[in-house]
Structure formats: C-alpha cells, structure tokens
Design an enzyme around this catalytic site. Sequence first.
Site, PDB file in Angstrom:
ATOM      1  N   TRP A 108       1.539   8.375 -19.972  1.00 41.59           N
ATOM      2  CA  TRP A 108       2.019   9.393 -19.211  1.00 41.59           C
ATOM      3  C   TRP A 108       3.824   9.380 -19.476  1.00 41.59           C
ATOM      4  CZ3 TRP A 108      -0.432  13.126 -17.479  1.00 41.59           C
ATOM      5  CH2 TRP A 108      -1.712  13.109 -17.112  1.00 41.59           C
ATOM      6  N   ASP A 182       7.754   8.016 -11.728  1.00 42.62           N
ATOM      7  CA  ASP A 182       6.581   8.870 -11.893  1.00 42.62           C
ATOM      8  C   ASP A 182       5.535   7.852 -10.979  1.00 42.62           C
ATOM      9  OD1 ASP A 182       4.061   9.912 -12.103  1.00 42.62           O
ATOM     10  OD2 ASP A 182       4.176  10.410 -14.158  1.00 42.62           O
ATOM     11  N   LYS A 206      -4.474  11.617  -6.747  1.00 46.18           N
ATOM     12  CA  LYS A 206      -4.724  10.190  -6.978  1.00 46.18           C
ATOM     13  C   LYS A 206      -4.870   9.456  -5.775  1.00 46.18           C
ATOM     14  CE  LYS A 206      -4.165  11.524 -11.294  1.00 46.18           C
ATOM     15  NZ  LYS A 206      -2.836  11.263 -12.081  1.00 46.18           N
TER      16      LYS A 206
HETATM   17  C1  LIG Z   1      -2.191  12.255 -13.505  1.00 44.08           C
HETATM   18  C2  LIG Z   1      -1.079  11.947 -13.751  1.00 44.08           C
HETATM   19  C3  LIG Z   1      -0.037  12.617 -14.141  1.00 44.08           C
HETATM   20  C4  LIG Z   1      -0.286  14.326 -14.428  1.00 44.08           C
HETATM   21  O1  LIG Z   1      -0.426  15.042 -13.304  1.00 44.08           O
HETATM   22  P1  LIG Z   1      -1.091  16.694 -13.370  1.00 44.08           P
HETATM   23  O2  LIG Z   1      -1.050  16.815 -12.093  1.00 44.08           O
HETATM   24  O3  LIG Z   1      -2.424  16.602 -14.348  1.00 44.08           O
HETATM   25  O4  LIG Z   1      -0.020  17.236 -14.042  1.00 44.08           O
HETATM   26  C5  LIG Z   1       1.310  12.321 -14.467  1.00 44.08           C
HETATM   27  N1  LIG Z   1       1.534  11.222 -14.488  1.00 44.08           N
HETATM   28  C6  LIG Z   1       0.800  10.210 -14.159  1.00 44.08           C
HETATM   29  C7  LIG Z   1       1.331   8.551 -13.821  1.00 44.08           C
HETATM   30  C8  LIG Z   1      -0.534  10.433 -13.482  1.00 44.08           C
HETATM   31  O5  LIG Z   1      -1.200   9.543 -13.396  1.00 44.08           O
END
Ligand SMILES: *Cc1c(COP(=O)(O)O)cnc(C)c1O
Length: 371
Positions: A108, A182, A206
């Site tokens: 990511w 993030d 998540k």
């Molecule tokens: C799932 C995830 C994303 C991506 O999210 P989207 O909604 O598919 O754009 C970005 N960063 C992390 C750490 C993730 O787990």
Amino acid sequence: MPAAPQRPFNFAPGPATLPDSVLRQAAEEMLDWHGSGMGVMEMSHRGKEFVSILEQAVSTLRELLAVPPHFHILFMQGGGLGENAIVPMNLAGPQAGGLIDVVVTGSWSKKSLVEAQRYGDARAAASNEVDGRTSIPAAATWQLRDGAAYVHVCSNETIDGLEMATLPDLAALGCQSPLVADCSSHILSRQIDWSRVGVVFAGAQKNIGPAGLTLVFVREDLLGRALPICPSAFDYSVVAAHGSMYNTPPTYSIYIAGLVFEWVKAQGGVAEMDRRAAEKSALLYNYLDDCGGFYRNRVAKDARSRMNVPFFLTNETLNDAFLAGAREAGLLQLKGHKSVGGMRASLYNAMPLAGVQALVDYMKDFARRHG
Ligand SMILES: *Cc1c(COP(=O)(O)O)cnc(C)c1O
C-alpha cells in the site's frame, strides 16, 4: 423471534465482516428509519433526519478516538487509493515545495509513493523491499528531506501483514514536516497519537463499514494548501467548510459507520478493541510459531500486524484442500492476496475471539490429518 443461526466466520481483508447486531439493526431500519417513513438511502442528505445521523456519527467517532478540536473529521469518497492522489493535491501545493517522502513498508505505501510521484517530487525515504517486506525499517534510518511537504506512512500494511505499533515521532528525528498516515486497515483498533500526525485517512471497508466512505482527519493548519488542479470535492478546505456536505456524501455508508461506532463504544471503546486485537492475534501467532513448521508467518515479530495475518503452508500443494476444508468448517475468505500467495486471516474488530479459536482448531486438525 428464534435466535438467528450462527453465521460463518469471515476473515476477508476488506470489504470485511461487520458486527451481526449492526447488520440486524440496519435490516430492521431498512424500510423505515425511526418512524420517518423513509429508509436512510432514500433521505435527503440535507434533511433533519440524515443531518442527525451524520452529526451523531462524527461526534461518536471524535469521542472514540479522542480527536482534538484542531482536527477536522471529513467524510469523503474515493477510498484509500483516492487519498493517494488527494493527499498530495492538498498538501504539496506550490508554497509547500513539492517534496514528498514516503516510507515504503509494503504494497500500500508503495502504491502511495507511485501515485504521489504524479504530483510532486516523491521519493522512498526507506524501503523494506530488500528484506522481502518482512520488517519495518527503523525510523532513525529514514532519509527524510528538509522542508518536505509531508512524510507518508502506512501504519498497517494489509497485504503484507506489517503494523506500526505507534506512529513515528518525526519531531524527535529532527523533521518538521507533517506526518500523513494511511490507517485504513487498523483504524479503531488502537488509539492515535494526534500530536505526531497531520493527516490520517482510512477507507471504511476494513474496520468501519461499507466501501465507498473514506474518513479523513486533517489538522487545521494544513488546510488551504491545495494545488490549483485539486477538484473542489476533494479539497480538504472545501469539504471541511461544508461539514462533509459540499456534495452528496455516501449517506448509507455513513449511517452504517455510525452504527459501528456505537457498537465499538458499547463494547468498551477503542481500549477494548485494542485489548481484543492483542488477544486474538496472539492466539493465532502463538500457534503459527509453535506448530512445528506446518504453517509459517514470515514477518519479524515486532512488525507483525494484529489485523492481517498472512501465513503459508510449507507444503503449498495443500493450499486448495486447506481452503476447501476451511469453507466447510465455516471459515470464509482465507485465501492470501495474489501478490503474496498463501493464506491471510484478517482479524478486524468485528471478528470475535471465537472465530480465531475456530480457525486455530481447524488449522490444528488440518495439520494433524496432513502432517
Ligand atoms: C484497502 C486499503 C487501501 C485501498 O482502499 P480502496 O478503497 O480500495 O482505494 C489503501 N490502503 C490500505 C492500507 C488499505 O488496506
């Protein structure tokens, strides 16, 4: 009403399992929210009913994470990957110099680096690619540039299964740049040290609710720096000035998120989620470490994620049998990410300890039958 049958345990990495009670309440309120005669999806986002849902969600979230008043809470769209572009467009404007330092600790943050390169002079301040993404480079080794517009970290790498237990203290490293984190896949599983961060973002799918909603926490002094090309709907100052209502927000996702926030609060808040995350992940990691080599996890112990646990069968020809048996045992979505292979068990807030126990019991049984 007869008791609902127990659902299978769902280990999906995202979109992911949600608390049964939240889904039942949403089902009950589907056609008529609180006597309004309307389902939440059918309401005007400017009507008093939805405005009350939004305000309640924001205030419960602020309370759960003890978000200080100088941080705005924004409900946006575009997901985590959208934020990979939205963050540089907001923080790397001309007066900020355009330098972006990204700490690459997995898939990511690597994506964040590549996307940021479209908006500024983005570089990897560190990378764990050299060790096959199994450890987090010590903060003291990060190559941070003076005057960078921001430093990006992914504090839980969902695919590779690495987690920072605490956010880095950039000031202690002599770095004045704001930290962007993030937190998509571990938000609400531990407290956030707001003194260390300028922007936190998280896709909802998540640990919070339906895909389509993205949470952004932005420090007041970081508003007003956007690049001229930044779309208004993605400009933090515009979204903040309109209380996340510049355009129609993802209303149903916000409603479900609000129910999840209430659920977290009723369970004992983030402190309790933190305690459970430690307990659940220890149960699985201890088994992986003690199983005698039938399964293994490759991540350095101090970097292991409590939310996402990738593991491998030493004999990979058994993978399909493992997954088929797991499905039969009521254990869903354990297949690892295609870039990593093997298995991955995601243990988000809504996964009960009983689910992890059932997984470990199944793994023991499978190993006994095939060992
Ligand atoms: C799932 C995830 C994303 C991506 O999210 P989207 O909604 O598919 O754009 C970005 N960063 C992390 C750490 C993730 O787990």
